[in-house]
Design an enzyme around this catalytic site. Structure first.
Site, mmCIF file in Angstrom:
data_model
loop_
_atom_site.group_PDB
_atom_site.id
_atom_site.type_symbol
_atom_site.label_atom_id
_atom_site.label_comp_id
_atom_site.label_asym_id
_atom_site.label_seq_id
_atom_site.Cartn_x
_atom_site.Cartn_y
_atom_site.Cartn_z
ATOM 1 N N ARG A 55 0.867 -1.188 0.000
ATOM 2 C CA ARG A 55 0.000 0.000 0.000
ATOM 3 C C ARG A 55 0.900 1.233 0.000
ATOM 4 N NH1 ARG A 55 2.318 1.980 3.688
ATOM 5 N NH2 ARG A 55 0.792 3.650 3.651
ATOM 6 N N GLY A 56 0.233 2.393 -0.134
ATOM 7 C CA GLY A 56 0.992 3.628 -0.360
ATOM 8 C C GLY A 56 1.056 3.844 -1.860
ATOM 9 N N ARG A 98 -7.671 -0.603 -6.708
ATOM 10 C CA ARG A 98 -7.936 0.543 -5.814
ATOM 11 C C ARG A 98 -8.091 1.800 -6.681
ATOM 12 N NH1 ARG A 98 -4.353 1.201 -0.586
ATOM 13 N NH2 ARG A 98 -6.253 2.190 0.149
ATOM 14 N N GLN A 208 -2.118 2.598 9.903
ATOM 15 C CA GLN A 208 -0.838 2.646 9.169
ATOM 16 C C GLN A 208 0.207 3.454 9.940
ATOM 17 O OE1 GLN A 208 -3.832 3.017 7.798
ATOM 18 N NE2 GLN A 208 -3.905 2.357 5.667
ATOM 19 N N ASP A 249 -1.995 10.782 -2.286
ATOM 20 C CA ASP A 249 -2.364 9.713 -3.226
ATOM 21 C C ASP A 249 -2.728 10.239 -4.602
ATOM 22 O OD1 ASP A 249 -2.886 8.506 -0.415
ATOM 23 O OD2 ASP A 249 -2.758 6.825 -1.829
ATOM 24 N N ASN A 259 -5.279 12.379 0.401
ATOM 25 C CA ASN A 259 -4.398 11.505 1.188
ATOM 26 C C ASN A 259 -5.279 10.747 2.171
ATOM 27 O OD1 ASN A 259 -1.706 10.557 1.845
ATOM 28 N ND2 ASN A 259 -1.905 11.661 3.780
ATOM 29 N N LYS A 260 -4.673 9.905 2.953
ATOM 30 C CA LYS A 260 -5.391 9.055 3.898
ATOM 31 C C LYS A 260 -6.416 9.846 4.709
ATOM 32 C CE LYS A 260 -5.262 5.570 4.350
ATOM 33 N NZ LYS A 260 -6.301 4.751 3.679
HETATM 34 O O1 MRU Z 1 -4.588 3.167 2.175
HETATM 35 P P1 MRU Z 1 -3.101 3.377 2.071
HETATM 36 O O2 MRU Z 1 -2.350 2.826 3.233
HETATM 37 O O3 MRU Z 1 -2.569 2.900 0.745
HETATM 38 O O4 MRU Z 1 -2.931 4.967 2.089
HETATM 39 C C1 MRU Z 1 -1.641 5.480 1.933
HETATM 40 C C2 MRU Z 1 -1.556 6.942 2.093
HETATM 41 O O5 MRU Z 1 -2.532 7.627 2.226
HETATM 42 C C3 MRU Z 1 -0.188 7.556 1.970
HETATM 43 O O6 MRU Z 1 -0.083 8.690 2.779
HETATM 44 C C4 MRU Z 1 0.050 7.961 0.520
HETATM 45 O O7 MRU Z 1 -0.191 6.901 -0.342
HETATM 46 C C5 MRU Z 1 1.425 8.468 0.303
HETATM 47 S S1 MRU Z 1 2.628 7.179 0.280
HETATM 48 C C6 MRU Z 1 4.132 7.842 -0.039
#
Ligand code: MRU
Length: 358
Positions: A55-56, A98, A208, A249, A259-260
């Protein structure tokens, strides 16, 4: 587990030649277990992205690029039509894993562009096509390493005079090829002799921050303090942090950044306390095809992540749940976007396009 064991592992690896496979750290098991999984078919890659084993945003893009090569293992070199049909289906299938991180679509588009040339040039020479597609996935992987280090170099000077910073979710080596985006800024500052104290939002509902960011910071001996997401305002009020840095993201052409979930509230809080809020992200996270954050698709995830998190029922049976995995921070709350090309500040459409559009 000790830190040397952890550092010996890479988030994403390609094992073998064109008929090889993808190896990933299974991030759902961290921090209890540092375990890798091997993805030898495309369904396993898709599932790994879907359930956040990998993820990320940048890491998802890299995994998807390798995933296409894994998908091609299902077809041999005797049938050109079947090969390219499998390619198209693999790309389309992985694109459904996703919706929010644009790096996924960016990486798949790079392979599609290459495939178009390969089909035209020598569509029948499948061993060469396989090699070139794998080489492109490896380039995406390597370029991400370089972008992350460059983000750190541009971001570290912004933290001069700062002793405490806050971050949300995980934008570290686990979310990228290595080193991370937001965490790259902290790691680079540390490499330059700047001791930082990082406050880490646990990042509900999947933690996370607690499971991954706290772990990564501790691996590197950076002082980390874990807080619940709801404690950020109090931490700011007590002046424990003087800057916020998170990843992203997808960033629209006007600088609005997804972002998250929870990032938007942190940005508003930072604004209310006069604390600069920075986003750190590579150019592969920008979507200049959209005007604003209103056009960013927000992933809705399973209600069980909220009602049955980590093995225990925490809400009554049948309760209605809303579980958006991301939110959009308006550009007006972002002091700067740290990219591998430089810092975009102030965050305006003009400055975004000037830095990323070329
Ligand atoms: O749902 P996730 O864990 O994939 O979400 C990740 C994030 O929101 C990160 O902050 C984002 O992808 C940046 S990663 C360098």
């Amino acid at each position: 587990m000790n830190s040397s064991t952890a550092n010996a592992h890479e988030t994403i690896q390609w094992i073998g030649q064109t008929d090889g496979h993808l190896r990933l750290i299974d991030q759902t098991l961290l921090p209890e277990k540092l375990k890798e999984i091997d993805c030898r078919d495309i369904e396993t890659v898709w599932e790994a992205i879907k359930i956040l084993r990998v993820r990320g945003a940048p890491a998802i893009g890299i995994a998807a690029a390798y995933g296409v090569t894994v998908g091609l293992n299902a077809v041999d070199d005797s049938d050109t039509d079947a090969f390219w049909k499998t390619f198209d289906e693999s790309v389309d299938y992985l694109a459904t894993s996703r919706p929010t991180a644009v790096n996924l679509f960016w990486a798949l588009d790079r392979l599609k562009t290459l495939a178009k040339d390969l089909r035209e040039d020598h569509g029948g020479d499948l061993p060469t096509a396989r090699e070139k597609l794998l080489a492109e996935a490896k380039s995406i992987h390597q370029e991400d390493r370089e972008m992350c280090h460059s983000i750190g170099r541009f971001g570290a000077p912004l933290l001069e005079g700062v002793s405490g910073v806050l971050t949300h979710c995980n934008a570290g080596g686990l979310a990228t090829a290595e080193y991370g985006t937001a965490l790259s800024v902290f790691f680079t500052a540390q490499d330059q002799g700047h001791d930082l104290h990082v406050f880490v939002d646990e990042t509900r509902p999947l933690l996370q921050g607690a499971r991954l960011t706290a772990w990564e910071l501790m691996q590197r001996n950076i002082k980390a303090t874990l807080i619940c997401d709801s404690m950020a305002a109090q931490v700011m009020r007590e002046q424990k942090v003087q800057a916020v840095v998170t990843g992203a993201d997808r960033i629209a052409s006007n600088g609005d950044s997804a972002n998250k979930i929870g990032t938007y509230s942190i940005a508003v809080l930072a604004h209310a306390h006069g604390i600069p809020f920075y986003i750190a992200a590579p150019s592969s996270t920008f979507d200049l095809g959209i005007e604003s954050g209103d056009e960013i698709p927000i992933e809705l995830r399973n209600s069980q992540e909220i009602t049955h998190g980590f093995g225990r029922q925490t809400a009554p049976d049948g309760v209605e749940v809303y579980n958006p995995a991301f939110d959009v921070t308006p550009a007006k709350y972002i002091a700067g976007i740290i990219t591998e090309r430089g810092v975009i500040s102030p965050v305006t459409r003009e400055n975004v396009v000037a830095m990323i559009g070329g």
